[in-house]
Design an enzyme around this catalytic site. Structure first.
Site, PDB file in Angstrom:
ATOM      1  CG  HIS A 158      36.724 -41.334  40.318  1.00 55.29           C
ATOM      2  ND1 HIS A 158      37.776 -41.445  41.195  1.00 55.29           N
ATOM      3  CD2 HIS A 158      37.233 -41.578  39.083  1.00 55.29           C
ATOM      4  CE1 HIS A 158      38.885 -41.730  40.513  1.00 55.29           C
ATOM      5  NE2 HIS A 158      38.574 -41.818  39.240  1.00 55.29           N
TER       6      HIS A 158
ATOM      7  CB  SER B  11       8.793 -45.999  55.047  1.00 55.23           C
ATOM      8  OG  SER B  11       8.666 -45.160  56.182  1.00 55.23           O
TER       9      SER B  11
ATOM     10  CE  LYS C 266      12.165 -43.943  51.314  1.00 54.43           C
ATOM     11  NZ  LYS C 266      12.849 -43.786  52.573  1.00 54.43           N
TER      12      LYS C 266
ATOM     13  CD  GLU D  31      18.298 -50.306  52.070  1.00 53.87           C
ATOM     14  OE1 GLU D  31      18.571 -49.573  53.024  1.00 53.87           O
ATOM     15  OE2 GLU D  31      17.167 -50.384  51.574  1.00 53.87           O
TER      16      GLU D  31
END
Ligand code: ARG
Length: 466
Positions: A159, A286, A292, A299
């Site tokens: 979970h 970024s 970043k 992804e």
């Protein structure tokens, strides 16, 4: 009307197709990539035609030479593909016949229907072999990362809540297992791809005395026992794309596994987890936020799962309403099949490279794995060993955890008196449960994340993948 008349229209038609029809029906823009296998198939077919007397030796040699030359030109990017000639099969045959008169005999007892079925099977056979290699390489990258960090322990999650401690290697080996099942599925699929459809003609074979077994042997359509594999029903052979569906299904599940791995990598690189660092070359920046470093590879691999699922659904939908046998709809199979193969292969390969450029943040892992709450179940097992029924032990430890929370102490800092205040069964040795090293040594069931067991599993995989 286009100027060049495809061979398929030469007798019955008064001219070529209208330009927009040619554009709508062509497949050369994507099936050109079958050229290598189309040529291989044609060479085997020609050799067989020579054996049964349709071609003489000189004609055969001229055809093989011509096909070889065309192959070299295609590889060098010098071959001119003509959309008016529809597809890879007719482009190559037309060019061959222009150069070698005997080329006009090559299509004897062959239809594009069995030809395209053959080409796609030959192509897919090679793709599966290559993909299996890509997957094995990814498995090796996972095993290496586990071996290099064999002593690193992290919390295992259910979970997405911290559950119990596991070796990082154990977590990584879970993916090695998943990937192994993907390999098994692909091998299984390979056995049904590896069947030769040539000789099925358009739908009903041929009245000429073809030697199908010879063609199949020349093209390597044999099983592990060395038996030639031939399709057994000409109608099925030209309309069957089950093997493509199977590949796309196996690819979809592989994509799911890669996507789950991607998700773990993405979580682990976040500041909240901070378990791993991906080398700069395998991350992106970024355009706005200078600080970043993003895990875009993971992804994108996760994102590409969508198209791989879509390809499977497209193929199933494509096939469901088709009457026997070949229908032009089947031309739509290729882009979906190509896309699944390209996507899963690219994702698998980039993941191997990325994982070889990952550093484990041992301090962060140790801090997270050191959370004593992760060993609450071990403390329940301790009570069970003292004779307490597990359900009662579960309840007692729940109360202990609540007490720790109330007193603001870590679970392993409670005193013996506090523990005994909850239940008198606790003895002096109770707090020894929180020694992580000992705790890990105890988990030695087959498949458990125990120290010995994980080392054994790493060694097994190292051996199996070498
Ligand atoms: N380009 C076609 C395909 O990919 C080749 C087979 C065409 N056969 C035919 N009878 N029109 O399916």
């Amino acid at each position: 009307m286009s100027k060049i008349l495809p061979v398929s229209r030469s007798g019955r038609f008064t001219g070529g197709p209208a330009a927009d029809v040619a554009q709508f029906t062509e497949s050369i823009s994507f099936d050109w990539r079958l050229w290598r296998h189309d040529i291989l198939g044609s060479m085997a077919h020609a050799e067989m035609l020579c054996k049964i007397g349709v071609l003489n030796k000189n004609e055969l040699h001229a055809i093989v030479r011509g096909l070889n030359k065309i192959g070299l030109e295609i590889r060098a990017g010098k071959f001119k593909w003509k959309p008016e000639l529809e597809d890879v099969h007719m482009n190559i045959e037309a060019e061959l016949t222009k150069r070698v008169p005997a080329g006009a005999k090559l299509h004897t007892a062959r239809s594009r229907n069995d030809q395209v079925a053959l080409d796609v099977r030959l192509w897919l056979r090679d793709e599966i072999t290559a993909l299996l290699g890509d997957i094995a390489d990814l498995q090796r990258a996972l095993v290496s990362l586990g071996e290099k960090n064999a002593d690193v322990i992290i919390p295992g999650y259910t979970h997405l809540q911290r559950a119990q401690p596991v070796y990082l290697a154990h977590h990584l080996l879970a993916y090695v297992e998943m990937l192994e099942r993907d390999c098994e599925r692909l091998w299984d699929c390979h056995s049904r791809v590896n069947i030769c459809p040539l000789g099925s003609g358009a739908i009903a074979g041929s009245t000429l005395p073809l030697n199908r077994a010879l063609v199949a042997k020349l093209l390597g359509f044999v099983n592990a026992g060395g038996q030639v594999q031939l399709t057994q029903n000409s109608m099925d052979a030209v309309s069957d794309r089950d093997f493509a569906v199977e590949f796309c299904a196996a690819g979809a599940l592989l994509a799911v596994h890669l996507s789950r791995l991607a998700e773990d990598v993405i979580l682990w690189t976040s500041a909240e987890f901070n378990y791993i660092k991906i080398a700069d070359a395998y991350t992106t920046g970024s355009s706005l936020m200078p600080q970043k470093k993003n895990p875009d590879i993971a992804e994108l691999a996760r994102g590409k799962t969508g198209r791989v699922f879509g390809n499977l659904m497209s193929l199933l939908t494509l096939l469901k309403g088709l009457p026997m046998t070949y229908n032009r709809d089947l031309q739509e199979d290729k882009e979906r099949l190509f896309d699944t193969a390209d996507t899963v292969r690219a994702s698998t390969r980039i993941f191997s490279a990325m994982l070889r450029n990952v550093k484990i943040n041992r301090t962060a892992c140790a801090a997270a794995a050191g959370d004593p709450v992760l060993l609450a179940t071990d403390l329940a097992d301790y009570l069970v060993k003292k004779g307490m029924p597990f359900r009662q032990a579960h309840h007692v430890i729940g109360a202990v955890v609540a007490l720790a929370e109330k007193t603001g102490k870590p679970l392993n800092q409670l005193t013996l008196a506090e523990l005994q205040g909850v239940n008198p069964t606790f003895g002096r040795d109770a707090l020894g449960v929180f020694n992580l090293k000992t705790a890990m040594a105890k988990r030695n069931l087959t498949g458990a994340p125990g120290t010995k067991e994980v080392a054994k599993q790493l060694a097994r995989w190292r051996e199996q993948l070498s």
